[in-house]
Design an enzyme around this catalytic site. Structure first.
Site, short mmCIF file in Angstrom:
data_model
loop_
_atom_site.label_atom_id
_atom_site.label_comp_id
_atom_site.label_asym_id
_atom_site.label_seq_id
_atom_site.Cartn_x
_atom_site.Cartn_y
_atom_site.Cartn_z
N HIS A 173 0.81 -1.21 0.00
CA HIS A 173 0.00 0.00 0.00
C HIS A 173 0.85 1.27 0.00
O HIS A 173 0.64 2.13 -0.85
CB HIS A 173 -1.08 0.06 1.08
CG HIS A 173 -1.92 1.28 0.85
ND1 HIS A 173 -2.92 1.30 -0.09
CD2 HIS A 173 -1.81 2.54 1.29
CE1 HIS A 173 -3.40 2.52 -0.18
NE2 HIS A 173 -2.76 3.29 0.64
N ARG A 197 -9.47 -10.84 -13.40
CA ARG A 197 -8.22 -10.25 -13.84
C ARG A 197 -7.19 -11.37 -14.00
O ARG A 197 -7.49 -12.53 -13.69
CB ARG A 197 -7.72 -9.21 -12.84
CG ARG A 197 -7.28 -9.79 -11.52
CD ARG A 197 -6.92 -8.72 -10.50
NE ARG A 197 -5.60 -8.15 -10.77
CZ ARG A 197 -4.84 -7.54 -9.85
NH1 ARG A 197 -5.29 -7.43 -8.60
NH2 ARG A 197 -3.67 -7.03 -10.16
N ARG A 198 -6.01 -11.04 -14.48
CA ARG A 198 -4.90 -11.99 -14.56
C ARG A 198 -5.30 -13.29 -15.24
O ARG A 198 -5.00 -14.37 -14.75
CB ARG A 198 -4.36 -12.28 -13.16
CG ARG A 198 -3.75 -11.07 -12.51
CD ARG A 198 -3.20 -11.37 -11.13
NE ARG A 198 -2.21 -10.36 -10.74
CZ ARG A 198 -1.59 -10.32 -9.58
NH1 ARG A 198 -1.83 -11.25 -8.69
NH2 ARG A 198 -0.70 -9.40 -9.33
N HIS A 253 -9.38 0.12 -11.82
CA HIS A 253 -9.14 1.16 -10.81
C HIS A 253 -7.72 1.69 -10.88
O HIS A 253 -7.49 2.89 -10.99
CB HIS A 253 -9.44 0.60 -9.41
CG HIS A 253 -8.83 1.42 -8.31
ND1 HIS A 253 -9.34 2.65 -7.95
CD2 HIS A 253 -7.77 1.21 -7.52
CE1 HIS A 253 -8.60 3.15 -6.97
NE2 HIS A 253 -7.64 2.30 -6.70
N PHE A 254 -6.73 0.79 -10.85
CA PHE A 254 -5.38 1.36 -10.71
C PHE A 254 -4.79 1.86 -12.02
O PHE A 254 -3.78 2.54 -11.99
CB PHE A 254 -4.43 0.45 -9.92
CG PHE A 254 -4.16 -0.90 -10.50
CD1 PHE A 254 -3.52 -1.04 -11.71
CD2 PHE A 254 -4.52 -2.04 -9.79
CE1 PHE A 254 -3.26 -2.30 -12.22
CE2 PHE A 254 -4.25 -3.30 -10.30
CZ PHE A 254 -3.63 -3.43 -11.52
N HIS A 255 -5.43 1.58 -13.14
CA HIS A 255 -4.99 2.30 -14.34
C HIS A 255 -5.46 3.76 -14.31
O HIS A 255 -4.93 4.59 -15.03
CB HIS A 255 -5.45 1.60 -15.62
CG HIS A 255 -4.59 0.41 -15.98
ND1 HIS A 255 -4.86 -0.85 -15.53
CD2 HIS A 255 -3.46 0.31 -16.73
CE1 HIS A 255 -3.93 -1.69 -15.98
NE2 HIS A 255 -3.07 -1.01 -16.70
N TYR A 300 1.63 5.33 -2.53
CA TYR A 300 1.91 6.74 -2.24
C TYR A 300 3.31 7.12 -2.70
O TYR A 300 3.57 8.29 -2.98
CB TYR A 300 1.67 7.04 -0.76
CG TYR A 300 0.20 6.98 -0.48
CD1 TYR A 300 -0.63 7.98 -0.99
CD2 TYR A 300 -0.38 5.89 0.15
CE1 TYR A 300 -2.00 7.89 -0.84
CE2 TYR A 300 -1.74 5.80 0.30
CZ TYR A 300 -2.55 6.80 -0.20
OH TYR A 300 -3.90 6.72 -0.08
C1 HEM Z 1 0.25 1.41 -22.53
C2 HEM Z 1 -0.82 1.40 -21.86
C3 HEM Z 1 -1.32 0.24 -21.03
C4 HEM Z 1 -2.05 -0.85 -21.43
C5 HEM Z 1 -2.54 -1.15 -22.84
C6 HEM Z 1 -2.28 -1.66 -20.26
C7 HEM Z 1 -3.03 -2.84 -20.26
C8 HEM Z 1 -3.21 -3.66 -19.16
C9 HEM Z 1 -4.11 -4.77 -19.07
C10 HEM Z 1 -5.06 -5.22 -20.17
C11 HEM Z 1 -3.97 -5.34 -17.85
C12 HEM Z 1 -4.78 -6.50 -17.26
C13 HEM Z 1 -4.20 -7.82 -17.49
C14 HEM Z 1 -4.91 -8.91 -16.73
O1 HEM Z 1 -5.26 -8.75 -15.54
O2 HEM Z 1 -5.13 -9.98 -17.32
C15 HEM Z 1 -2.96 -4.59 -17.16
C16 HEM Z 1 -2.51 -4.87 -15.89
C17 HEM Z 1 -1.66 -4.03 -15.17
N1 HEM Z 1 -1.19 -2.79 -15.56
FE1 HEM Z 1 -1.42 -1.93 -17.37
N2 HEM Z 1 -1.67 -1.08 -19.19
C18 HEM Z 1 -1.07 0.10 -19.62
C19 HEM Z 1 -0.38 1.00 -18.84
C20 HEM Z 1 -0.07 0.83 -17.52
C21 HEM Z 1 0.61 1.79 -16.70
C22 HEM Z 1 1.05 3.17 -17.16
C23 HEM Z 1 0.75 1.22 -15.48
C24 HEM Z 1 1.36 1.78 -14.23
C25 HEM Z 1 2.15 2.79 -14.16
C26 HEM Z 1 0.17 -0.11 -15.53
C27 HEM Z 1 0.17 -1.03 -14.50
C28 HEM Z 1 -0.43 -2.26 -14.54
C29 HEM Z 1 -0.39 -3.23 -13.45
C30 HEM Z 1 0.32 -3.07 -12.12
C31 HEM Z 1 -1.16 -4.33 -13.85
C32 HEM Z 1 -1.48 -5.58 -13.04
C33 HEM Z 1 -0.52 -6.67 -13.28
C34 HEM Z 1 -0.91 -7.88 -12.48
O3 HEM Z 1 -2.10 -8.19 -12.37
O4 HEM Z 1 0.01 -8.51 -11.96
N3 HEM Z 1 -0.32 -0.31 -16.78
N4 HEM Z 1 -2.52 -3.56 -17.97
CU LIG Z 2 -3.88 -0.01 -0.73
#
Ligand code: HEM
Ligand SMILES: [Cu+2]
Lengths: 52, 597
Positions: free
Chosen positions: B236, B450-451, B387-389, B240
């Site tokens: 968490h 997710r995932r 949410h976190f996007h 921040y």
């Molecule tokens: C280029 C633009 C981006 C695209 C197209 C994108 C797309 C995605 C998608 C589709 C997922 C879900 C995958 C799943 O749960 O099966 C994901 C997960 C995630 N994204 Fe992005 N994303 C982008 C940018 C970012 C940025 C800028 C961040 C953070 C600074 C970020 C952080 C994350 C994180 C932490 C996860 C979760 C990974 C996990 O479940 O272990 N993403 N993203």
């Molecule tokens: Cu938190």
């Protein structure tokens, strides 16, 4: 500091951010309505949750 | 606009060429991570919506791990160290104490990143036994190659040394300026790093004491709930850590760009102190559905989380008020009419404002996540990435990109390659994220996980009340593609700026706050006090849950086989609840005392 586009300098005492207040109140209103919707419709209205 | 650029002031590069080189290197590392992360991001977006499957579904976790780690560890934290170096040097108005030392921590961070990335990408090469398909949360019993844990460790050590660098500057500055208040930007850097030192205790123990030896074969089993809880001890506050550099920019740069002045320096300091105090004792709110943690502890984590609303709302107010001040100085009038007077053609301004707007939307889904009961509705669904996007993926990421448009010329003495492209880029990001995140939220409500590489099941249809799953999938994929395009535009704009002619006088001084530091109580600058209180709060929040996890599962755990967690009998649940009421009251008193002081 006054930038190029400053038409008048506004000091601390002459500035009341009522526009900000209005925006934040609108935000609160949206949050409350959406939360009520989420809680009563999506959460309580769905089955398959462990609680409720 | 161009006259405004020619303020004639010397730039950061003019004043501190050696430091500017480190800042640029750190930002480039950040942007490379962003570009790679975006490639993996769009692959995921197209794969899981079944629009284009470039990879085998068995490689999905390799891609997802790379995306998660590159984005939320490398992109964000490299940007942070670059920005914080700039902010410290700028606001103390003195160079770093030893440029060699500064390059050393940067080098460690790069080495650590390379190790982790090699381990992750090894997952694509079946011939090696190197892999780290453990996602950025690396929950046991999923196991990564030691290189991954080793890389993370070295990276974190690099950040610790970076923090020490800034404290070193502070000490040297204080010796020469004993009676002055800590400059605001430096104050923000130092409080953020104190939070980081506390937060990283969790991950350091999880990785160095348990996961790394386990992956080396020294232990054959560990306690998954323990390492997971230690992960969220860090997990968490790290949000921040991503957010504080964005806040630093919103508080200290955005007011100037909008033509105004920060509404209140004391309020800004108070907010950073509150984040230091409250960021860590809340991590268990990520574990609402973890069996093996008593409900009472979860209630406490939820309560603490609600306290965090306070600094967030103070920030919303202060930042928007500062922007409104700018608008009114620019001649804006009316209850909402002032919004029109703002410099919307400036990509730095518009990018940060759109980032802030998305953050407000993220505040809504965050509120749903934070509620212990309603969280069950969306837990582990694609709502959560939705949410976190909005938060780290836009409030933070878009603010960083927008701020780069403002900062980069001052680090290079060259204008940006194209401001119109920059403006289009921030808008495309906003639109792309609007689509992708909206689709994720709605799909999450219908239970799409997710995932998951192929969230489509035989004999089961996701039932949607509006729109069809097919439409939502398309929306997600289009959004993801726009985001990818936006990233390419950003990185190439910065790269092409290297070809712009050198100019002088691109420096842009920051405006002074309306209400300055002298209006705030001295105690705000007592970093030892705040660190002490923050530490005590963490001990109070975590000692009982950790003790209970260890006493039931053992330090090395109940084994890594399927982990059937025992549901606690009622007595055992109530006891810690009663016992924990006392620290809660103490904590309340401390917080209230802290705010009142
Ligand atoms: C280029 C633009 C981006 C695209 C197209 C994108 C797309 C995605 C998608 C589709 C997922 C879900 C995958 C799943 O749960 O099966 C994901 C997960 C995630 N994204 Fe992005 N994303 C982008 C940018 C970012 C940025 C800028 C961040 C953070 C600074 C970020 C952080 C994350 C994180 C932490 C996860 C979760 C990974 C996990 O479940 O272990 N993403 N993203
Ligand atoms: Cu938190």
């Amino acid at each position: 500091m006054s930038g190029e586009n400053t038409v008048r300098e506004i000091g601390h005492d002459e500035f009341d951010p009522y526009g900000t207040l209005a925006l934040i109140l609108i935000y609160f209103a949206i949050l409350s309505v959406m939360w009520v919707f989420m809680y009563f419709v999506e959460f309580l209205g769905n089955d398959l949750t462990v609680l409720a | 606009m161009s006259e405004q650029l020619e303020s004639g002031a010397p730039t950061f590069l003019d004043d501190y060429p050696k430091e500017a080189a480190v800042v640029k290197a750190a930002l480039w590392s950040s942007f490379i991570a962003l570009a790679l992360g975006a490639v993996f991001g769009v692959i995921q977006a197209l794969h899981r919506t079944n629009i284009l499957r470039l990879i085998d579904s068995t490689d999905y976790y390799t891609v997802l791990t790379a995306h998660g780690v590159l984005m939320v560890v490398s992109f964000t934290i490299f940007f942070l160290v670059g920005l914080f170096t700039w902010a410290t040097v700028r606001s103390f108005d003195r160079g770093v104490e030893s440029i060699r030392y500064t390059w050393t921590w940067y080098g460690l961070m790069v080495a650590g990143t390379l190790m982790a990335v090699v381990a992750i990408l090894g997952g694509f090469v079946p011939q090696t036994d190197i892999s780290a398909d453990v996602l950025f949360t690396f929950y046991a019993p999923m196991q990564a190659h030691p290189l991954f844990y080793g890389g993370l460790t070295i990276f974190v050590i690099g950040t610790w040394l970076a923090g020490a660098d800034w404290f070193w500057s502070w000490r040297a500055w204080k010796a020469e300026n004993p009676d002055e208040r800590i400059p605001l930007q430096a104050f923000m850097v130092l409080t953020t790093m104190l939070m980081w030192y506390i937060a990283t205790i969790g991950i350091a123990i999880a990785v160095v004491v348990f996961l790394l030896p386990w992956s080396l074969g020294i232990f054959d089993q560990i306690n998954p709930l323990l390492t997971r809880t230690l992960f969220w001890f860090w997990g968490h506050p790290v949000v921040y850590f991503w957010l504080m550099p964005a806040y630093l920019l919103w508080y200290t740069v955005l007011p100037t760009i909008s033509g105004g002045r920060l509404f209140s320096d004391p309020l800004a300091r108070g907010v950073f102190v509150l984040f230091l105090l409250l960021s860590t004792p809340v991590g268990i709110h990520h574990q609402y559905v973890d069996p093996g943690i008593a409900e009472g502890f979860k209630v406490i984590a939820m309560t603490n989380t609600m306290f965090l609303l306070l600094p967030s709302l103070l920030t919303a107010f202060t930042v928007v008020a500062s922007v409104e001040h700018g608008a009114r100085q620019r001649g804006g009038t009316g209850l909402f009419g002032w919004l029109r007077a703002l410099p919307w053609r400036d990509p730095a301004f518009t990018g940060m404002m759109l980032a802030g707007l998305m953050f407000a939307a993220g505040g809504f889904s965050g509120m749903i996540n934070a509620g212990m009961n309603i969280n069950y509705l969306i837990h582990n669904t694609i709502w959560v990435p939705g949410h976190f996007h909005l938060t780290v993926g836009t409030a933070v990421a878009l603010t960083f990109m927008a701020a780069t448009y403002w900062l980069w010329p001052q680090l290079t003495n060259r204008r940006l390659f194209s401001r119109p492209i920059a403006l289009a880029q921030v808008v495309i990001w906003f639109v792309g994220m609007g689509l992708m995140s909206n689709a994720m939220h709605v799909m999450g409500l219908f239970g799409v996980p997710r995932r998951t590489a192929e969230p489509q099941y035989e004999g089961f249809e996701f039932v949607t009340s509006f729109g069809s799953i097919t439409e939502l999938r398309l929306q997600l994929a289009i959004g993801g593609t726009l985001l990818f395009i936006s990233t390419v535009l950003f990185v190439s704009n910065i790269a092409l700026s290297a070809g712009a002619p050198k100019l002088s006088g691109l420096g842009k001084p920051l405006s002074e706050p309306l209400s300055g530091a002298h209006d705030s109580p001295e105690i705000l600058d007592n970093l030892k006090l705040w660190f002490g209180i923050a530490f005590v709060l963490v001990v109070l929040a975590y000692s009982l849950p950790l003790a209970s996890i260890i006493s039931r599962g053992g330090v090395l755990g109940p084994g890594v086989d399927p982990v059937p967690m025992i549901i606690e009998p009622l007595g055992a649940t109530l006891e810690p609840l009663v016992a924990s009421l006392q620290p809660l009251l103490g904590r309340l008193a401390a917080v209230v005392g802290g705010v009142g002081a």
